[in-house]
Design an enzyme around this catalytic site. Sequence first.
Site, PDB file in Angstrom:
ATOM      1  N   ASP A  30       0.966  -1.173  -0.258  1.00  0.00           N
ATOM      2  CA  ASP A  30      -0.032  -0.117  -0.016  1.00  0.00           C
ATOM      3  C   ASP A  30       0.880   1.253  -0.029  1.00  0.00           C
ATOM      4  O   ASP A  30       1.979   1.428   0.885  1.00  0.00           O
ATOM      5  CB  ASP A  30      -0.896   0.038   1.290  1.00  0.00           C
ATOM      6  CG  ASP A  30      -1.990   1.084   1.056  1.00  0.00           C
ATOM      7  OD1 ASP A  30      -3.257   0.520   1.071  1.00  0.00           O
ATOM      8  OD2 ASP A  30      -1.747   2.148   1.046  1.00  0.00           O
ATOM      9  N   ASN A  86     -12.710  -3.420   2.613  1.00  0.00           N
ATOM     10  CA  ASN A  86     -13.589  -2.278   2.828  1.00  0.00           C
ATOM     11  C   ASN A  86     -14.742  -2.321   1.813  1.00  0.00           C
ATOM     12  O   ASN A  86     -14.272  -2.725   0.598  1.00  0.00           O
ATOM     13  CB  ASN A  86     -12.976  -0.842   3.112  1.00  0.00           C
ATOM     14  CG  ASN A  86     -11.952  -0.700   4.053  1.00  0.00           C
ATOM     15  OD1 ASN A  86     -12.362  -1.372   5.311  1.00  0.00           O
ATOM     16  ND2 ASN A  86     -10.910  -0.208   3.800  1.00  0.00           N
ATOM     17  N   GLN A  93     -14.619   2.275   1.357  1.00  0.00           N
ATOM     18  CA  GLN A  93     -13.866   1.927   0.457  1.00  0.00           C
ATOM     19  C   GLN A  93     -13.627   3.124  -0.687  1.00  0.00           C
ATOM     20  O   GLN A  93     -14.391   4.074  -0.705  1.00  0.00           O
ATOM     21  CB  GLN A  93     -14.737   0.945  -0.511  1.00  0.00           C
ATOM     22  CG  GLN A  93     -13.958   0.423  -1.589  1.00  0.00           C
ATOM     23  CD  GLN A  93     -14.673  -0.504  -2.245  1.00  0.00           C
ATOM     24  OE1 GLN A  93     -16.063  -0.850  -2.111  1.00  0.00           O
ATOM     25  NE2 GLN A  93     -14.245  -1.335  -3.404  1.00  0.00           N
ATOM     26  N   HIS A  99     -10.253  -5.144  -3.264  1.00  0.00           N
ATOM     27  CA  HIS A  99      -8.889  -5.654  -2.611  1.00  0.00           C
ATOM     28  C   HIS A  99      -9.138  -5.768  -1.102  1.00  0.00           C
ATOM     29  O   HIS A  99      -9.816  -5.457  -0.358  1.00  0.00           O
ATOM     30  CB  HIS A  99      -8.085  -4.338  -2.788  1.00  0.00           C
ATOM     31  CG  HIS A  99      -8.673  -3.046  -2.175  1.00  0.00           C
ATOM     32  ND1 HIS A  99      -9.460  -2.475  -3.026  1.00  0.00           N
ATOM     33  CD2 HIS A  99      -8.495  -2.379  -1.228  1.00  0.00           C
ATOM     34  CE1 HIS A  99      -9.837  -1.389  -2.350  1.00  0.00           C
ATOM     35  NE2 HIS A  99      -8.992  -1.302  -1.242  1.00  0.00           N
ATOM     36  N   HIS A 101      -7.080  -5.943   2.247  1.00  0.00           N
ATOM     37  CA  HIS A 101      -5.814  -5.269   2.841  1.00  0.00           C
ATOM     38  C   HIS A 101      -5.204  -6.550   3.893  1.00  0.00           C
ATOM     39  O   HIS A 101      -6.047  -7.053   4.442  1.00  0.00           O
ATOM     40  CB  HIS A 101      -6.441  -4.204   4.016  1.00  0.00           C
ATOM     41  CG  HIS A 101      -6.925  -3.015   3.128  1.00  0.00           C
ATOM     42  ND1 HIS A 101      -6.165  -1.935   3.066  1.00  0.00           N
ATOM     43  CD2 HIS A 101      -7.995  -2.743   2.635  1.00  0.00           C
ATOM     44  CE1 HIS A 101      -6.852  -0.773   2.462  1.00  0.00           C
ATOM     45  NE2 HIS A 101      -7.912  -1.705   2.326  1.00  0.00           N
TER      46      HIS A 101
HETATM   47  P1  5GP Z   1      -9.632   1.035   0.454  1.00  0.00           P
HETATM   48  O1  5GP Z   1      -9.938   2.411   1.209  1.00  0.00           O
HETATM   49  O2  5GP Z   1     -10.516   1.343  -0.894  1.00  0.00           O
HETATM   50  O3  5GP Z   1     -10.014   0.092   1.095  1.00  0.00           O
HETATM   51  O4  5GP Z   1      -8.173   1.109   0.303  1.00  0.00           O
HETATM   52  C1  5GP Z   1      -7.515   1.644  -0.778  1.00  0.00           C
HETATM   53  C2  5GP Z   1      -6.223   1.609  -0.627  1.00  0.00           C
HETATM   54  O5  5GP Z   1      -5.330   1.797  -1.701  1.00  0.00           O
HETATM   55  C3  5GP Z   1      -5.480   2.652   0.467  1.00  0.00           C
HETATM   56  O6  5GP Z   1      -5.084   1.942   1.552  1.00  0.00           O
HETATM   57  C4  5GP Z   1      -4.750   3.605  -0.429  1.00  0.00           C
HETATM   58  O7  5GP Z   1      -3.462   3.871   0.356  1.00  0.00           O
HETATM   59  C5  5GP Z   1      -4.303   2.646  -1.612  1.00  0.00           C
HETATM   60  N1  5GP Z   1      -3.919   3.092  -2.775  1.00  0.00           N
HETATM   61  C6  5GP Z   1      -4.428   4.181  -3.338  1.00  0.00           C
HETATM   62  N2  5GP Z   1      -3.843   4.363  -4.213  1.00  0.00           N
HETATM   63  C7  5GP Z   1      -2.884   3.576  -4.615  1.00  0.00           C
HETATM   64  C8  5GP Z   1      -1.791   3.700  -5.411  1.00  0.00           C
HETATM   65  O8  5GP Z   1      -1.504   4.115  -6.574  1.00  0.00           O
HETATM   66  N3  5GP Z   1      -0.850   2.783  -4.953  1.00  0.00           N
HETATM   67  C9  5GP Z   1      -0.698   1.809  -4.091  1.00  0.00           C
HETATM   68  N4  5GP Z   1       0.110   1.178  -3.881  1.00  0.00           N
HETATM   69  N5  5GP Z   1      -1.847   1.926  -2.931  1.00  0.00           N
HETATM   70  C10 5GP Z   1      -2.776   2.768  -3.504  1.00  0.00           C
END
Ligand code: 5GP
Length: 113
Positions: A30, A86, A93, A99, A101
């Site tokens: 991440d 999420n 999300q 995805h 985590h």
């Molecule tokens: P969500 O909030 O949708 O469950 O998690 C999305 C995750 O993707 C977040 O933890 C955020 O830091 C990560 N993320 C967003 N954009 C990028 C990216 O361009 N590269 C990487 N490696 N992680 C990302």
Amino acid sequence: MSDCIFCMIKEGKIPSSTVYEDDKILVFNDVDPQAPVHMLMIPKKHISSLNETSEEDEALLGYMMNKVRDVAKLAGLDNGYRVVINCGEDGMQTVFHIHVHILGKRKMLWPPG
Ligand code: 5GP
Ligand code: ZN
């Protein structure tokens, strides 16, 4: 999905640090880690969220869950870890490509915020 950042990562159009890859899934670190180890596991197939899975995804989703242990071991998470998916607005999300985590190397809190 051309405007999906995780599809772009999968296609190598956005750089990421790959932890594990096979024909079905990709695991990368991440960009904004919430623990010393914070990895994201995505299916190569674009599925936007847990609200958008179908019966035909059951084997793939099971495959992902069964791979978590191997990825955690690769990352040295021998003392346990947290697995989070999420979903939707209240689930916080932010990227709409499903995805998982995988967080570790620190003691997690419960209940989560
Ligand atoms: P969500 O909030 O949708 O469950 O998690 C999305 C995750 O993707 C977040 O933890 C955020 O830091 C990560 N993320 C967003 N954009 C990028 C990216 O361009 N590269 C990487 N490696 N992680 C990302
Ligand atoms: Zn996608």
